[in-house]
Enzyme design. Structure first.
Site, PDB file in Angstrom:
ATOM      1  N   ASP A 183       0.797  -1.416  -0.007  1.00  0.00           N
ATOM      2  CA  ASP A 183      -0.114   0.109   0.005  1.00  0.00           C
ATOM      3  C   ASP A 183       0.820   1.152   0.072  1.00  0.00           C
ATOM      4  OD1 ASP A 183      -1.041  -0.917   3.386  1.00  0.00           O
ATOM      5  OD2 ASP A 183       0.744  -0.614   2.244  1.00  0.00           O
ATOM      6  N   HIS A 241     -11.292 -17.579  -5.507  1.00  0.00           N
ATOM      7  CA  HIS A 241     -10.069 -17.555  -5.601  1.00  0.00           C
ATOM      8  C   HIS A 241      -9.254 -16.756  -6.544  1.00  0.00           C
ATOM      9  CE1 HIS A 241      -6.080 -19.641  -6.771  1.00  0.00           C
ATOM     10  NE2 HIS A 241      -6.004 -20.116  -5.319  1.00  0.00           N
ATOM     11  N   SER A 269      -1.016 -19.139  -3.104  1.00  0.00           N
ATOM     12  CA  SER A 269      -1.851 -18.576  -4.087  1.00  0.00           C
ATOM     13  C   SER A 269      -2.061 -17.042  -3.841  1.00  0.00           C
ATOM     14  CB  SER A 269      -3.184 -19.228  -3.883  1.00  0.00           C
ATOM     15  OG  SER A 269      -3.431 -20.357  -4.780  1.00  0.00           O
TER      16      SER A 269
END
Ligand code: NAG
Ligand code: NAG
Ligand code: NAG
Ligand code: NAG
Ligand code: NAG
Ligand code: NAG
Ligand code: NAG
Ligand code: NAG
Length: 788
Positions: A153, A236, A574
């Protein structure tokens, strides 16, 4: 044309096979296969007529084995653009015959791959060697069990263009809003494949979406036509895609936790989704034939960065659709980022092992969602969760071990794990239940406790998970605690007649220390296919990551979960993979001409091996982690933009790598579409110009070479070495002087077993590092050695 026809060959082969065809037993079983033929020689300006001719050549080729009609029936994909080959249903014997043809590089089964959502599939017993238990919530698949943060961020760059291969996307998510996005780049050639789902829209942010399911259908049976859409119905794909390139969304949170502005690593990038994963069949859901088809289009469409959070098995590169697809993509300048897998912490579990892939492990970030367990004796234990429900403030409830709530027909061990059907509501009602981690899914334990009438759950880690705590969206008030605290709570329960406790409502805590540390689930090296290439390459945040989610399911992906969230907190490699993809997107914006290898080198050599208290990064049992956990270390994007030097490699180097693996020039020409002469004497894999150095069988001494390219200001770099235990390292020359950008210098690293301390280096791998420093840049490479 990829396949100049040879009439004589055609007749000969078809005659021979035709006669055997006549004797083909009618009961022979057909399976779906990929027949991989390498690259195409047609250029990028190929016409659709040419593409049809390629497909025709595939039919003809297969017809020479099966006959014309059979060949047309059998082929369900013809890869025509960049990857040359086709997918077809064949008998084993036919596949074996085809594999012998000189134009064929490999023939392999169209096998399933797994999404790398969480380690829980492997570790929490949702399946057992591919068998799904009847109690399994596997059907709804992956549990968005864990919380997650899109963490880059500080980066507010307007970034290029990053596109992601992922199992679909939820296009209505604000992360894919095209507010303030300019027109779609003219080089984009993709489409929005929504003809069967007109409600699915692309825009100037989500600029393309395609789906591929013929390989799934061939292996697992037809899909419902309602699934003919790139839409993500399971979360996902939206999560990973938005982590890599999601737009800014202010006020994002999960049940109020982790509130902030959500954004991907490249928030202004464009994104595209290539859906290749479908409802799970056994443990797999994404099939090779579909993956290769998607890669072929990714290259065609004009993607720059590809994030692939999938993994299969430890198969050789030419049987591995991810390795093959990635090779072709990298050859076209696309950076391919892959997840390492969620099968740790055992050695040799890492997947995606080719040197042209960037392979990402998972570690924590400095955010927690603390929820305290307070006992009647005033002891306080810090755990985590993101339960949507809270207990009454400071009100004590009786606390029991779940084993003490067992039904008469179940074992105390199963009840302690809070498995379905083991908890007696008469004993559980109104109590806080302590469940042990392991076997069934964490979320499921909470559900079972809630079904039995418990008012709250303490989820105690066992020794295996130790300190790996994930903040899960439990359905009841809950807190997950480490194993030492778990033992203390069980002891308290034993120590008093009326044990009582309460659980505080979780809060969001930032700047927690130490961070990062490695997730136990993150798959580990060494590389089981080519041990000379260290894998994973890098680690990035993969625990409790918050990013966009699907609204087609609840945050736990379980049937019973009727909650809907715009964002969810999930854990897995992932989730770490798209963090690196997002960072790659930024580097691509800054350095559009850099090769995928240079970008990877920049990311690796600037990584850190220290945590935020300046101690070595640890694993979940507080032991020093190694390059087998994190590769070069934890990614540091702000440093990666200025690496000083890079270890670059070209496609030619990858071809030499294949020569070293034993492929001959005939095969390599097919693979590369260009002539290639393998170096003589055959080049040694330890000299592959990788940003890490691994010598798996050091016999007395060895000298390896590397070449660095200056991408920074002119300057003189000095080598600094940290020797692995029992190995002495010298670098020649010790100084490298660069006068201009692009200048390359080669150096040699000599490693020598020191007999006095050699035992350690022979027992197991030992680790050191080489750093080139000009005072401003530190270009660091891990050194991994095992002596014989
Ligand atoms: C590659 O796949 C084919 C077909 O599934 C199989 O017969 C062959 O053994 C595999 N090769 C290796 C080296 O695993
Ligand atoms: C377990 O968690 C507690 C916080 O309740 C912490 O103080 C302690 O250091 C942790 N112990 C271990 C071994 O992780
Ligand atoms: C115990 O019996 C109950 C009621 O028949 C059943 O629902 C439950 O599944 C059984 N539990 C086990 C562990 O067999
Ligand atoms: C608590 O008591 C149970 C049953 O008596 C026993 O199995 C368990 O080991 C005890 N736990 C601790 C931490 O003392
Ligand atoms: C942590 O590292 C130690 C020392 O290498 C190892 O024995 C232990 O198994 C590791 N634990 C995990 C969870 O990776
Ligand atoms: C290359 O390897 C293939 C497959 O093993 C073999 O058929 C071919 O004869 C080899 N070619 C040369 C030039 O050695
Ligand atoms: C490869 O080299 C041979 C012999 O030099 C030449 O005939 C052939 O055209 C070349 N092929 C390609 C694809 O460059
Ligand atoms: C190690 O090197 C020595 C000397 O060159 C050689 O005799 C020996 O066979 C080598 N050992 C192995 C296991 O390769």
């Amino acid at each position: 044309m990829a396949f100049p026809r040879s009439i004589t060959l055609y007749l000969l082969v078809s005659f021979v096979l035709f006669s055997s065809l006549l004797h083909r037993p009618t009961f022979a079983i057909k399976k779906s296969y990929v027949v991989y033929l390498g690259a195409h020689s047609h250029g990028p300006q190929v016409s659709s007529i040419d593409l049809d001719q390629v497909t025709e050549s595939h039919y003809e080729f297969l017809a020479s084995f099966l006959g014309r009609d059979e060949a047309k029936d059998a082929i369900f994909y013809s890869y025509t653009r960049h990857i040359n080959g086709f997918a077809a249903t064949l008998e084993d014997e036919e596949a074996a015959q085809i594999a012998k043809h000189p134009k064929v590089i490999s023939v392999f089964l169209n096998m399933g791959r797994k999404l790398h959502t969480t380690r829980s599939w492997e570790f929490l017993g949702l399946e057992d060697n591919g068998v799904i238990h009847s109690s399994s919530i596997w059907k709804k698949a992956r549990f968005g069990e864990d919380t997650i943060i899109a963490n880059l961020d500080t980066v507010s760059v307007h970034s290029p263009f990053i596109d992601v291969i992922k199992p679909g996307v939820w296009p209505e998510s604000k992360s894919f809003s095209d507010e303030e996005m300019g027109p779609i780049p003219s080089k984009w050639k993709g489409i929005c494949q929504n003809e069967a789902d007109p409600g699915f829209h692309c825009n100037r942010k989500l600029i393309g979406a395609r789906y591929f399911n013929k390989g799934y259908a061939a292996a697992a049976g037809p899909l419902s036509p309602s699934l003919n859409s790139p839409r993500d119905k399971e979360g996902h794909g939206s999560h990973t895609l938005s982590t890599a390139g999601g737009n800014f969304v202010a006020g994002a949170n999960v049940f109020g936790y982790g509130k902030g502005t959500a954004k991907g690593g490249s928030p202004k990038a464009r994104v595209a989704a290539y859906k290749v994963c479908w409802p799970p069949v056994a443990r797999n859901e994404c099939f090779d034939a579909d993956i290769l088809a998607a890669f072929d289009f990714v290259i065609h469409d004009g993607v720059d960065v590809l994030s692939v959070s999938l993994g299969g098995d430890h198969v050789p590169f030419f049987n591995d659709s991810l390795a093959i697809g990635s090779f072709h993509a990298v050859k076209h300048g696309i950076v391919v980022v892959n997840s390492a897998g969620n099968s740790g912490p055992n050695d040799g579990t890492v997947l995606n092992l080719a040197p042209w892939q960037i392979t990402v492990g998972a570690s924590t970030m400095d955010r927690q969602f603390p929820s305290y367990v307070v006992l009647g004796n005033k002891m306080r234990f810090k755990g985590e969760s993101i339960s949507s429900k809270a207990l009454l403030k400071n009100k004590f409830f009786p606390i029991i071990s779940a084993a003490d709530a067992k039904t008469s027909n179940s074992s105390a061990g199963d009840a302690l794990l809070c498995k379905a059907g083991t908890l007696d509501p008469k004993k559980a009602k109104g109590k806080i239940m302590v469940c042990l981690r392991g076997d069934n899914a964490r979320i499921d334990k909470g559900q079972q406790a809630a079904l039995a009438g418990a008012v709250g759950m303490v989820l105690a880690n066992d020794e295996f998970y130790w300190n790996e705590i994930t903040a899960d969206p439990h359905v009841l008030p809950a807190s997950q605690i480490n194993s030492t605290d778990g033992v203390a709570i069980f002891a308290y329960i034993n120590s008093t007649r009326f044990p009582k406790a309460y659980i505080t409502h979780p809060t969001t805590e930032l700047a927690t220390k130490p961070a990062p540390f490695m997730a136990a689930f993150s798959s580990k090296g060494p590389n089981t296919i080519t041990p000379e290439i260290l894998k994973p390459d890098i680690t990035a945040p993969g625990l409790s990551v918050i990013a966009a989610y699907t609204e087609a399911q609840g945050p736990t992906n379980e049937n019973f979960d009727e909650r809907r969230v715009l964002f969810n907190l999930v854990s897995g490699t992932s989730m770490s993979c798209p963090h690196v993809s997002g960072i790659v997107g930024l580097l691509k914006t800054l350095y559009p001409k850099w090769s995928p290898a240079a970008i990877k080198s920049a990311i690796m050599t600037t990584a850190t091996t220290q945590d935020n208290i300046n101690e070595p990064i640890t694993n979940t049992s507080y032991k020093k982690a190694t390059p087998f956990d994190y590769g070069a270390g934890h990614v540091q994007p702000n440093r990666a933009i200025d690496p000083g030097l890079v270890y670059d490699t070209t496609v030619n180097d990858y071809l030499n790598f294949l020569c070293a693996l034993g492929y001959n020039e005939t095969q390599i020409i097919l693979f590369s579409e260009h002539n290639h002469t393998c170096p003589k004497p055959i080049f040694s894999l330890v000299n592959f110009n990788y940003p890490s150095i691994t010598v798996p069988k050091l016999n007395c001494s060895i000298t390896v070479t590397r070449t660095v390219k200056n991408v920074g200001s002119p300057g003189t770099y000095s080598a600094r070495v940290q020797n692995p235990t029992g190995v002495a390292i010298t670098v020649k020359p010790e100084r490298l002087k660069f006068e201009k950008v692009g200048e390359e210098k080669t150096f040699k690293v000599t490693m020598k077993v020191e007999e006095a301390a050699a035992k350690k280096a022979r027992d197991y791998y030992v680790f050191g590092q080489l750093t080139w420093s000009d005072g401003k840049h530190n270009v660091r490479s891990p050194i991994v050695v095992k002596a014989i």
